[in-house]
Design an enzyme around this catalytic site. Structure first.
Site, short mmCIF file in Angstrom:
data_model
loop_
_atom_site.label_atom_id
_atom_site.label_comp_id
_atom_site.label_asym_id
_atom_site.label_seq_id
_atom_site.Cartn_x
_atom_site.Cartn_y
_atom_site.Cartn_z
NE ARG A 46 16.68 8.24 75.70
CZ ARG A 46 16.06 7.51 74.81
NH1 ARG A 46 15.43 6.37 75.08
NH2 ARG A 46 16.22 7.72 73.45
CE1 TYR A 98 15.61 17.91 99.81
CE2 TYR A 98 14.12 17.28 97.96
CZ TYR A 98 15.42 17.95 98.48
OH TYR A 98 16.07 18.65 97.72
CG ASP A 170 13.28 9.84 100.24
OD1 ASP A 170 14.18 9.31 100.57
OD2 ASP A 170 12.88 10.73 99.83
CE LYS A 195 20.50 15.43 98.77
NZ LYS A 195 19.20 15.21 99.41
#
Ligand SMILES: *Cc1c(COP(=O)(O)O)cnc(C)c1O
Length: 381
Positions: A46, A98, A170, A195
């Site tokens: 992690r 978004y 973003d 994306k």
């Protein structure tokens, strides 16, 4: 190093153990220690993973930053960025953003005492009006989704700096090939690597890149403390996708430009939203801020006709009806019922997001085939 070299080489060394040219997928949850606390810089997956580290270093280079931090999705990255703040703090965000980002700000962080204001960032005075002593962050999305408006990143960052406010851009829609917000003064840049970075619609992944070391340390702390980390296989897929980012985005932008021109002259289309068209109100700003105009194109039909939109959406054969964007294949979507359904209708209409608005994510196919596909979908209107 130039961009096309960075995508392939930045942060990526042949595996020290075997010489493997491609970054291995370190599918392990833990690492052997020689003695308590004596290890090779990796304790628990992690906290650190070599596949993830290669990707983080690569992304930092692509965005002209110093530190990359990877997450299990774009929204997990956003959630971690917002955990930098405290109850009572306020965010000013782009109004046309978004749907999932809007939902997270209003339905999640609002409950933890972080208030968001949504403004049209094309006019700086709209932002100035909402700045108060609690404002901590400007959340900028550009080009906006799905209206393809352009926000002036330099102007917004200068405004934020003058008020001691952080900025996060973003950069999902543009990708670092087209736009590098850290160069324009942003403090943080965020990606849904699902994306363009991944680029093949086969992985969900998110990332944040920063220049400042103190900010990076806070993000690495949260990455480990919150734990929304990506698996090594997903990091490998994003690394692999990035190697062709410049080629894919360049081709997709060329295709998008031709498609936007085709739609612009089509009698059944009332309006085309594409920053590459001279008629786009911020065409000049897009040209200054971006390397090309992107591969997302939105358009509206005559008379805001929902039934006609449904016919087009279900009539294409190459454009697949699906959420998401940025893959090699072209997609067609209906923001009002799909990506932006979580935004109330009256809010949607305020920004021009009608029930007949159609959004295209243009891929890298041969553009003649894509245009022919759209043409045949319009025939039955
Ligand atoms: C998809 C997307 C997100 C969310 O990312 P996920 O990887 O789906 O969590 C955030 N911002 C933009 C602009 C997006 O397109």
């Amino acid at each position: 190093m130039k961009f096309g070299t960075k995508v392939i080489h930045a942060g990526i060394e042949p595996d020290p153990e075997t010489g493997a040219v491609m970054t291995p997928i370190y599918q392990t949850s833990t690492y052997a220690q020689e003695a308590p606390g004596k290890h090779k810089g990796y304790e628990y997956a992690r906290t650190q993973n070599p596949t993830r580290k290669a990707l983080q270093d690569n992304l930092a280079a692509l965005e002209n930053g110093n530190f990359g931090v990877c997450f299990s999705s774009g929204l997990a990255a956003m959630d971690t960025v917002l955990k930098l703040f405290n109850p009572g703090d306020e965010v000013i965000a782009t109004n046309d953003l978004y749907g999932g980002s809007y939902r997270q700000l209003t339905k999640v962080h609002e409950r933890y005492g972080i208030k968001s204001h949504f403004v049209d960032m094309r006019a700086p005075e709209n932002v100035v009006k909402k700045i108060n002593k609690h404002t901590r962050l400007l959340w900028i999305e550009t080009p906006t989704n799905p209206m393809l408006n352009i926000v002036d990143i330099s102007a917004m960052c200068a405004l934020a700096k003058a008020h001691g406010i952080l900025t996060c851009v973003d950069n999902t829609f543009a990708s670092p090939y087209l736009q590098t917000p850290l160069d324009l003064g942003a403090d943080l840049v965020l990606h849904s690597a699902t994306k363009y970075l991944g680029g093949h619609s086969d992985v969900v992944h998110g990332a944040v890149v920063v220049k400042d070391e103190a900010l990076a340390q806070q993000l690495y702390f949260l990455q480990n403390a919150v734990g929304a980390v990506p698996g090594p296989q997903d990091c490998f897929l994003v690394l692999r996708g990035i190697k062709t980012l410049h080629l894919r985005v360049e081709r997709a932008c060329k295709n998008a430009r031709k498609i936007a021109k085709f739609l612009d002259s089509h009698p059944k289309v009332s309006k085309v939203y594409y920053p590459g068209l001279k008629s786009h109100p911020q065409h000049e700003l897009a040209g200054r801020q971006m390397r090309a105009y992107g591969a997302m194109v939105s358009f509206d039909l005559q008379k805001d006709n929902f039934e006609d939109a449904i016919k087009v959406l279900s009539g294409t054969r190459l454009f697949t009806l699906a959420e998401s964007l940025g893959g090699v294949e072209s997609l067609i979507g209906h923001p009002a019922t799909m990506t932006h359904a979580s935004i109330p209708r009256e809010e949607r209409l305020k920004v021009g997001l009608t029930d007949s608005l159609i959004r295209l994510s243009v891929g890298v196919e041969d553009v003649e085939d894509l245009i022919e596909d759209l043409e045949q979908a319009f025939v039955h209107l």
